[in-house]
Design a protein around this motif. Structure first.
Motif, PDB file in Angstrom:
ATOM      1  N   LEU A 176       1.221  -0.723  -0.080  1.00 21.51           N
ATOM      2  CA  LEU A 176      -0.014   0.087  -0.039  1.00 21.51           C
ATOM      3  C   LEU A 176       1.101   1.567   0.491  1.00 21.51           C
ATOM      4  CD1 LEU A 176      -2.466  -1.346   2.857  1.00 21.51           C
ATOM      5  CD2 LEU A 176      -3.071  -0.541   0.416  1.00 21.51           C
ATOM      6  N   TYR A 177       2.259   1.246   0.754  1.00 18.46           N
ATOM      7  CA  TYR A 177       2.751   2.781   1.108  1.00 18.46           C
ATOM      8  C   TYR A 177       3.205   2.312  -0.654  1.00 18.46           C
ATOM      9  CZ  TYR A 177       3.462   3.976   5.516  1.00 18.46           C
ATOM     10  OH  TYR A 177       3.516   3.564   6.790  1.00 18.46           O
ATOM     11  N   LEU A 178       3.615   1.320  -0.878  1.00 20.19           N
ATOM     12  CA  LEU A 178       4.234   1.154  -2.807  1.00 20.19           C
ATOM     13  C   LEU A 178       3.353   2.028  -3.899  1.00 20.19           C
ATOM     14  CD1 LEU A 178       7.281   0.991  -4.218  1.00 20.19           C
ATOM     15  CD2 LEU A 178       5.703  -1.643  -4.548  1.00 20.19           C
ATOM     16  N   PHE A 179       2.310   1.889  -3.469  1.00 20.39           N
ATOM     17  CA  PHE A 179       1.553   2.063  -4.614  1.00 20.39           C
ATOM     18  C   PHE A 179       0.667   3.739  -4.254  1.00 20.39           C
ATOM     19  CE2 PHE A 179      -3.500   2.803  -4.722  1.00 20.39           C
ATOM     20  CZ  PHE A 179      -3.882   2.678  -6.198  1.00 20.39           C
ATOM     21  N   ILE A 180       0.921   4.308  -3.052  1.00 20.35           N
ATOM     22  CA  ILE A 180       0.407   5.558  -2.804  1.00 20.35           C
ATOM     23  C   ILE A 180       2.127   7.066  -3.640  1.00 20.35           C
ATOM     24  CG2 ILE A 180      -1.373   5.695  -0.948  1.00 20.35           C
ATOM     25  CD1 ILE A 180       0.050   6.197   1.157  1.00 20.35           C
ATOM     26  N   LEU A 181       2.591   6.042  -3.340  1.00 20.17           N
ATOM     27  CA  LEU A 181       3.738   6.691  -4.214  1.00 20.17           C
ATOM     28  C   LEU A 181       3.788   6.566  -5.654  1.00 20.17           C
ATOM     29  CD1 LEU A 181       6.613   5.992  -1.951  1.00 20.17           C
ATOM     30  CD2 LEU A 181       5.659   8.246  -1.281  1.00 20.17           C
ATOM     31  N   ALA A 182       3.787   5.259  -5.579  1.00 14.54           N
ATOM     32  CA  ALA A 182       4.019   4.708  -7.462  1.00 14.54           C
ATOM     33  C   ALA A 182       2.602   5.716  -8.094  1.00 14.54           C
ATOM     34  CB  ALA A 182       3.956   3.365  -7.710  1.00 14.54           C
ATOM     35  N   GLN A 183       1.640   5.535  -7.788  1.00  9.54           N
ATOM     36  CA  GLN A 183       0.207   5.491  -8.561  1.00  9.54           C
ATOM     37  C   GLN A 183      -0.084   7.147  -8.655  1.00  9.54           C
ATOM     38  OE1 GLN A 183      -1.396   3.509  -9.965  1.00  9.54           O
ATOM     39  NE2 GLN A 183      -3.577   3.968 -10.323  1.00  9.54           N
ATOM     40  N   PRO A 184       0.538   7.873  -7.831  1.00  8.13           N
ATOM     41  CA  PRO A 184       0.334   9.458  -8.375  1.00  8.13           C
ATOM     42  C   PRO A 184       1.529   9.868  -9.404  1.00  8.13           C
ATOM     43  CG  PRO A 184      -0.054   9.212  -5.889  1.00  8.13           C
ATOM     44  CD  PRO A 184       0.290   7.632  -6.573  1.00  8.13           C
ATOM     45  N   LEU A 185       2.922   9.325  -9.294  1.00  5.49           N
ATOM     46  CA  LEU A 185       4.293   9.156 -10.753  1.00  5.49           C
ATOM     47  C   LEU A 185       3.951   9.075 -11.490  1.00  5.49           C
ATOM     48  CD1 LEU A 185       7.005   8.608  -8.031  1.00  5.49           C
ATOM     49  CD2 LEU A 185       6.242  10.963  -8.562  1.00  5.49           C
ATOM     50  N   LEU A 186       2.560   8.017 -11.502  1.00  7.44           N
ATOM     51  CA  LEU A 186       3.058   7.140 -12.550  1.00  7.44           C
ATOM     52  C   LEU A 186       1.512   8.242 -13.362  1.00  7.44           C
ATOM     53  CD1 LEU A 186       2.047   3.239 -11.899  1.00  7.44           C
ATOM     54  CD2 LEU A 186       4.004   4.536 -13.751  1.00  7.44           C
ATOM     55  N   GLY A 187       0.292   8.448 -12.351  1.00 10.31           N
ATOM     56  CA  GLY A 187      -0.314   9.713 -13.846  1.00 10.31           C
ATOM     57  C   GLY A 187       0.405  10.956 -14.107  1.00 10.31           C
ATOM     58  N   LEU A 188       0.996  12.145 -13.374  1.00 10.20           N
ATOM     59  CA  LEU A 188       1.889  13.131 -13.569  1.00 10.20           C
ATOM     60  C   LEU A 188       2.658  12.505 -15.028  1.00 10.20           C
ATOM     61  CD1 LEU A 188       2.063  15.250 -12.413  1.00 10.20           C
ATOM     62  CD2 LEU A 188       3.996  14.761 -10.768  1.00 10.20           C
ATOM     63  N   TYR A 191      -8.588  -1.810  -6.524  1.00 11.94           N
ATOM     64  CA  TYR A 191      -9.938  -1.460  -5.827  1.00 11.94           C
ATOM     65  C   TYR A 191      -9.482  -2.978  -4.945  1.00 11.94           C
ATOM     66  CZ  TYR A 191     -11.960   2.039  -8.664  1.00 11.94           C
ATOM     67  OH  TYR A 191     -12.778   3.346  -9.380  1.00 11.94           O
ATOM     68  N   LEU A 192      -8.974  -3.713  -4.978  1.00  6.58           N
ATOM     69  CA  LEU A 192      -9.072  -4.761  -4.952  1.00  6.58           C
ATOM     70  C   LEU A 192      -8.457  -5.177  -3.341  1.00  6.58           C
ATOM     71  CD1 LEU A 192     -10.672  -8.034  -5.000  1.00  6.58           C
ATOM     72  CD2 LEU A 192      -7.921  -8.938  -6.354  1.00  6.58           C
ATOM     73  N   VAL A 193      -7.219  -4.544  -4.644  1.00  8.26           N
ATOM     74  CA  VAL A 193      -5.843  -4.605  -2.674  1.00  8.26           C
ATOM     75  C   VAL A 193      -6.966  -4.347  -1.121  1.00  8.26           C
ATOM     76  CG1 VAL A 193      -3.988  -4.320  -2.284  1.00  8.26           C
ATOM     77  CG2 VAL A 193      -4.050  -4.977  -3.908  1.00  8.26           C
ATOM     78  N   ILE A 194      -7.464  -2.521  -2.090  1.00 10.44           N
ATOM     79  CA  ILE A 194      -8.008  -1.191  -0.955  1.00 10.44           C
ATOM     80  C   ILE A 194      -8.967  -2.047  -0.002  1.00 10.44           C
ATOM     81  CG2 ILE A 194      -8.969   0.429  -0.148  1.00 10.44           C
ATOM     82  CD1 ILE A 194      -7.084   1.402  -2.235  1.00 10.44           C
ATOM     83  N   GLY A 195      -9.237  -3.072  -0.815  1.00 10.97           N
ATOM     84  CA  GLY A 195     -11.342  -3.426   0.006  1.00 10.97           C
ATOM     85  C   GLY A 195     -10.763  -4.623   0.401  1.00 10.97           C
ATOM     86  N   LEU A 196      -9.461  -5.636   0.363  1.00  8.68           N
ATOM     87  CA  LEU A 196      -8.783  -6.474   0.950  1.00  8.68           C
ATOM     88  C   LEU A 196      -8.422  -5.929   2.505  1.00  8.68           C
ATOM     89  CD1 LEU A 196      -6.997  -9.626  -1.165  1.00  8.68           C
ATOM     90  CD2 LEU A 196      -8.929  -9.216   0.059  1.00  8.68           C
ATOM     91  N   HIS A 197      -7.549  -4.963   2.345  1.00 13.21           N
ATOM     92  CA  HIS A 197      -7.074  -4.547   3.514  1.00 13.21           C
ATOM     93  C   HIS A 197      -7.882  -4.090   4.680  1.00 13.21           C
ATOM     94  CE1 HIS A 197      -4.740  -1.917   5.779  1.00 13.21           C
ATOM     95  NE2 HIS A 197      -5.233  -0.991   5.424  1.00 13.21           N
ATOM     96  N   ALA A 198      -9.388  -2.911   3.881  1.00 14.59           N
ATOM     97  CA  ALA A 198     -10.489  -2.906   5.104  1.00 14.59           C
ATOM     98  C   ALA A 198     -10.719  -3.776   5.381  1.00 14.59           C
ATOM     99  CB  ALA A 198     -11.101  -1.977   3.651  1.00 14.59           C
ATOM    100  N   MET A 199     -10.955  -5.393   4.443  1.00 13.20           N
ATOM    101  CA  MET A 199     -11.713  -6.011   4.854  1.00 13.20           C
ATOM    102  C   MET A 199     -10.973  -6.944   6.727  1.00 13.20           C
ATOM    103  SD  MET A 199     -14.133  -7.548   1.986  1.00 13.20           S
ATOM    104  CE  MET A 199     -13.285  -9.045   1.600  1.00 13.20           C
ATOM    105  N   ALA A 200      -9.504  -6.697   6.443  1.00 11.01           N
ATOM    106  CA  ALA A 200      -9.418  -7.334   6.549  1.00 11.01           C
ATOM    107  C   ALA A 200      -9.141  -7.102   8.091  1.00 11.01           C
ATOM    108  CB  ALA A 200      -7.241  -7.284   6.466  1.00 11.01           C
TER     109      ALA A 200
END
Ligand code: HEM
Ligand code: HEM
Length: 190
Positions: free
Chosen positions: A106-118, A163-172
Motif C-alpha cells: 500500500l505504501y508503494l501504491f500511494i507513492l507510485a500511482q500518483p507519480l505514474l499519473g503525473l 480496488y481489490l487490494v484496498i478492499g481486502l485491506h479494509a475487510m481484513a
C-alpha cells in the motif's frame, strides 16, 4: 467487566507501544479520503461528454487529489521509517506477515500511482497546473508518446487492481475488529 478489570485493561489499550501515534493515524485517514476522492472523480468523469466543463473538473479533481496523496505519502513513509509501527496484535504469524506485506504494498501504491499519473500527463505533452492560482508543477519528462502509452496503461491497470487490494485491506481490518475482537482497527482510530 468489573471496574478493577476494566482499569487493569486500560493501559494495554492506550499504551503508546500498542497503537499508532496521532500523526500516523491522521495521515492514514487523510490519504484514505484523498484516494477515495481520486477514485470517485475518475469514475464520475466517465459520465460526462468529452470537452465539457464537468468532465474537465472531474479530471482536475482526480489529478490534484492524487498529487496531494503523493505529497502526504512521502512524509508519511519517512515518519513510518523513523517511528516504526506498533507490534502486531497477537495472532497467527502468517497472518501478521501477510498484514505487514500488504502495508508495504500500500505504501508503494500511494507513492507510485500518483507519480505514474503525473508521468502520463507530462509524457503526453501537458503540465499539471492550476492557472487561476498561478500554480504549475514542473514536468518530470518531456513529451514522449510511447512512454505516455506505457505509463498510462500501468496507471490504469494498477488503479483497477487496487480496488481489490484496498478492499481486502479494509475487510481484513473489519475482520480483526468484528470477528477476532482485537485492537487492530482501534489503534488506527485514535
Ligand atoms: C492515488 C492516486 C491515484 C489513483 C488511485 C488513480 C487512479 C486512476 C484510475 C482508477 C484511473 C482510470 C483507469 C481506467 O480508466 O481504467 C486513472 C486514470 C488516469 N489518471 Fe489517475 N490515479 C491517481 C493519481 C493520478 C495523478 C496524480 C494523475 C496526474 C497528475 C493522474 C492522471 C490520470 C490520467 C491522465 C488518467 C487517464 C484518464 C483518461 O484518459 O481517461 N492520476 N487513475
Ligand atoms: C486508500 C486506502 C488505504 C490505504 C492506502 C491504506 C494504507 C495503509 C497502510 C500503508 C498501513 C500501514 C501503516 C503502517 O504500518 O505504517 C495501513 C494500516 C491500517 N489500515 Fe489502512 N489503508 C487504506 C484504507 C483503510 C481502510 C478503509 C481501513 C478500515 C476499514 C483501514 C484500516 C487500517 C488499519 C486498522 C491499519 C492498522 C493495521 C495494523 O496495525 O496491523 N485502512 N493502512
Amino acid at each position: 467487566m468489573d471496574r478493577i478489570t476494566e482499569i487493569q485493561a486500560l493501559p494495554e489499550v492506550l499504551s503508546p507501544s500498542r497503537r499508532y501515534d496521532r500523526l500516523a493515524v491522521w495521515l492514514h485517514w487523510a490519504v484514505f479520503l484523498l484516494v477515495a476522492l481520486a477514485y470517485a472523480a475518475i469514475e464520475l468523469k466517465g459520465n460526462f461528454a468529452k470537452g465539457t466543463p464537468p468532465r474537465n473538473l472531474a479530471m482536475l479533481v482526480h489529478e490534484w487529489a492524487g498529487l496531494v496523496v503523493l505529497g502526504l505519502a512521502v512524509p508519511r513513509l519517512l515518519w513510518r521509517l523513523v517511528r516504526g509501527a506498533p507490534m502486531p496484535e497477537p495472532g497467527w504469524r502468517l497472518m501478521q506477515l501477510a498484514g505487514s506485506a500488504m502495508h508495504w504494498v500500500l505504501y508503494l501504491f500511494i507513492l507510485a500511482q500518483p507519480l505514474l499519473g503525473l508521468l502520463t500527463i507530462n509524457a503526453g505533452g501537458h503540465l499539471l497546473a492550476l492557472p487561476q492560482l498561478g500554480i504549475e508543477i514542473p514536468a518530470l519528462v518531456g513529451p514522449d508518446p510511447a512512454l505516455k502509452d506505457t505509463v498510462k496503461e500501468i496507471h490504469e491497470t494498477l488503479g483497477t487492481a487496487f480496488y481489490l487490494v484496498i478492499g481486502l485491506h479494509a475487510m481484513a481490518a473489519l475482520f480483526h475488529h468484528y470477528m477476532l475482537g482485537d485492537n487492530t482497527l482501534r489503534r488506527m482510530l485514535r
